[in-house]
Scaffold this motif. Sequence first.
Motif, short mmCIF file in Angstrom:
data_model
loop_
_atom_site.label_atom_id
_atom_site.label_comp_id
_atom_site.label_asym_id
_atom_site.label_seq_id
_atom_site.Cartn_x
_atom_site.Cartn_y
_atom_site.Cartn_z
N GLU A 112 0.80 -1.22 0.00
CA GLU A 112 0.00 0.00 0.00
C GLU A 112 0.84 1.28 0.00
OE1 GLU A 112 0.39 -1.52 4.26
OE2 GLU A 112 0.05 -2.33 2.24
N HIS A 113 2.14 1.16 0.29
CA HIS A 113 3.04 2.32 0.29
C HIS A 113 3.92 2.34 -0.96
CE1 HIS A 113 1.76 3.12 4.36
NE2 HIS A 113 2.13 1.91 4.75
N ASN A 114 3.56 1.55 -1.96
CA ASN A 114 4.28 1.47 -3.23
C ASN A 114 5.68 0.90 -3.07
OD1 ASN A 114 4.15 1.83 -6.09
ND2 ASN A 114 5.52 3.59 -5.90
N ARG A 115 5.90 0.08 -2.03
CA ARG A 115 7.18 -0.60 -1.86
C ARG A 115 7.15 -1.93 -2.61
NH1 ARG A 115 6.89 1.36 3.87
NH2 ARG A 115 5.74 -0.56 4.30
N LEU A 116 8.19 -2.22 -3.35
CA LEU A 116 8.27 -3.44 -4.14
C LEU A 116 8.36 -4.66 -3.23
CD1 LEU A 116 8.56 -4.61 -7.06
CD2 LEU A 116 11.04 -4.52 -6.68
N VAL A 117 7.46 -5.62 -3.44
CA VAL A 117 7.47 -6.84 -2.62
C VAL A 117 7.59 -8.10 -3.46
CG1 VAL A 117 6.17 -5.82 -0.72
CG2 VAL A 117 4.94 -6.91 -2.60
N GLY A 118 7.45 -7.99 -4.78
CA GLY A 118 7.56 -9.17 -5.61
C GLY A 118 7.27 -8.89 -7.07
N VAL A 119 7.28 -9.97 -7.86
CA VAL A 119 7.04 -9.87 -9.31
C VAL A 119 6.24 -11.09 -9.75
CG1 VAL A 119 8.12 -9.89 -11.59
CG2 VAL A 119 9.15 -8.57 -9.76
N VAL A 120 5.29 -10.87 -10.64
CA VAL A 120 4.54 -11.97 -11.25
C VAL A 120 4.97 -12.08 -12.71
CG1 VAL A 120 2.27 -12.82 -11.93
CG2 VAL A 120 2.57 -11.68 -9.73
N THR A 121 5.31 -13.29 -13.15
CA THR A 121 5.75 -13.49 -14.54
C THR A 121 4.60 -13.99 -15.41
OG1 THR A 121 6.40 -15.80 -14.23
CG2 THR A 121 8.03 -14.11 -13.66
N ALA A 122 4.81 -13.92 -16.71
CA ALA A 122 3.78 -14.35 -17.67
C ALA A 122 3.50 -15.85 -17.52
CB ALA A 122 4.22 -14.03 -19.09
N ASP A 123 4.53 -16.63 -17.23
CA ASP A 123 4.32 -18.07 -17.05
C ASP A 123 3.37 -18.36 -15.89
OD1 ASP A 123 5.94 -18.65 -19.14
OD2 ASP A 123 7.38 -19.86 -18.02
N ASP A 124 3.58 -17.63 -14.80
CA ASP A 124 2.68 -17.80 -13.65
C ASP A 124 1.25 -17.42 -14.02
OD1 ASP A 124 4.88 -18.49 -12.03
OD2 ASP A 124 5.33 -16.38 -11.70
N ALA A 125 1.11 -16.34 -14.78
CA ALA A 125 -0.22 -15.87 -15.17
C ALA A 125 -0.91 -16.86 -16.10
CB ALA A 125 -0.11 -14.50 -15.85
N MET A 126 -0.16 -17.48 -17.01
CA MET A 126 -0.75 -18.44 -17.93
C MET A 126 -1.25 -19.68 -17.19
SD MET A 126 -0.89 -16.97 -20.76
CE MET A 126 -1.03 -15.43 -19.84
N GLU A 127 -0.51 -20.10 -16.15
CA GLU A 127 -0.97 -21.23 -15.34
C GLU A 127 -2.28 -20.89 -14.65
OE1 GLU A 127 1.97 -22.55 -12.63
OE2 GLU A 127 3.46 -23.01 -14.16
N VAL A 128 -2.40 -19.65 -14.20
CA VAL A 128 -3.65 -19.21 -13.57
C VAL A 128 -4.80 -19.28 -14.56
CG1 VAL A 128 -4.86 -17.23 -12.57
CG2 VAL A 128 -2.53 -17.75 -11.85
N LEU A 129 -4.58 -18.80 -15.78
CA LEU A 129 -5.64 -18.82 -16.80
C LEU A 129 -6.05 -20.25 -17.12
CD1 LEU A 129 -4.64 -16.04 -19.37
CD2 LEU A 129 -6.46 -15.99 -17.65
N GLN A 130 -5.08 -21.16 -17.18
CA GLN A 130 -5.40 -22.56 -17.47
C GLN A 130 -6.24 -23.16 -16.35
OE1 GLN A 130 -1.97 -25.07 -17.91
NE2 GLN A 130 -3.14 -26.78 -18.73
N GLU A 131 -5.86 -22.88 -15.11
CA GLU A 131 -6.62 -23.39 -13.97
C GLU A 131 -8.03 -22.81 -13.93
OE1 GLU A 131 -4.25 -22.44 -10.63
OE2 GLU A 131 -2.68 -23.93 -11.07
N GLU A 132 -8.14 -21.50 -14.23
CA GLU A 132 -9.45 -20.86 -14.22
C GLU A 132 -10.34 -21.41 -15.32
OE1 GLU A 132 -10.84 -18.76 -12.19
OE2 GLU A 132 -9.12 -18.50 -10.87
#
Length: 337
Positions: free
Chosen positions: A121-141
Amino acid sequence: MMNNQMQYEARPLVRAEDLVAQIMWRDPVVLPPKFRINEAIERVRQVGLPNEKMNHCYVVDEDCTLLGQLSLRELLLTRGGKRVEDVMERPFVTLQPSDDQELAAQMMQEYDLLELPVVDEHNRLVGVVTADDAMEVLQEEATEDMERMAAMVPSERPYLESPVRRIFLDRIPWLLLLMLSAAFTGGIIAHFEDALAAQVALTAFIPMLMDTGGNCGSQSSVTVIRGLSLGQVGFSDWLRVLWKETRISALCAAALAAVNFLRLLVMSHVGMGIALTVSLTLAVTVITSDLIGSALPIIAKRLGFDPAVMASPLITTVVDATSLLTYFWLASWLLGL
């Protein structure tokens, strides 16, 4: 920096396992803004990338506040004496750990991105999501939606590894519910038993009317569910969706009713009254089924349910009852039953 909620509506109720925090990489390569390019390259060599699919470094200040991002390609092609802050790009869209994973996939698809930074919420970087992770989500959904559209509780285990008892328990609640709801349809037919006895020919067209209505409702629901899942349609668009589906269904209804009317007169050798009754019922059924199929997923989304739950099984049950009521009302009016 763009507000994510302006473009996408995340599901109101998100399970803990569906949060972005569950799929993000927590150790992206970070660079100070005053680093020179040759120093930045050396930093990347020292720490490496936490994931081989990552292709960005992230520029942060002393408090880890996200200032910008720099692709590895840009890093290698830039002269070594330049400062990172002079060549970095400002991230125009970010995620938060509490966002829905499906939202991350939608945003990547919409903006054609390979990575998305995750900030608090303070715009501090805590991580990164990659396209591969996102594609797995779409497949599961997609798998989960198909199971729900078939009136099944989604399974998280492969089919051949799932016990028979587990599959039975996943399927039987919906089958019982749909069986009981079908009793309502049977009650409508029983109520108009005298009308059917007077015009036995009417009975032959009931399956055709119910099947056509179910097919029309399923077509419109799948279209709207896809729009909802991709963020192309929101609750605020309900009036535009209904107006568009009204025009589409009117054209479909006119074409189907005209062909059916001619078919009945030429091939079925029924009277003008029955042909007109069946064809008018078909037209009304197509329009109402289309509107029901497009409206239910939007309502479900607004209420916090998964729109796929409102797909084929429930829509078919509602449409069957509507088509039968229309059929017998028109038959009573036009044929004087």
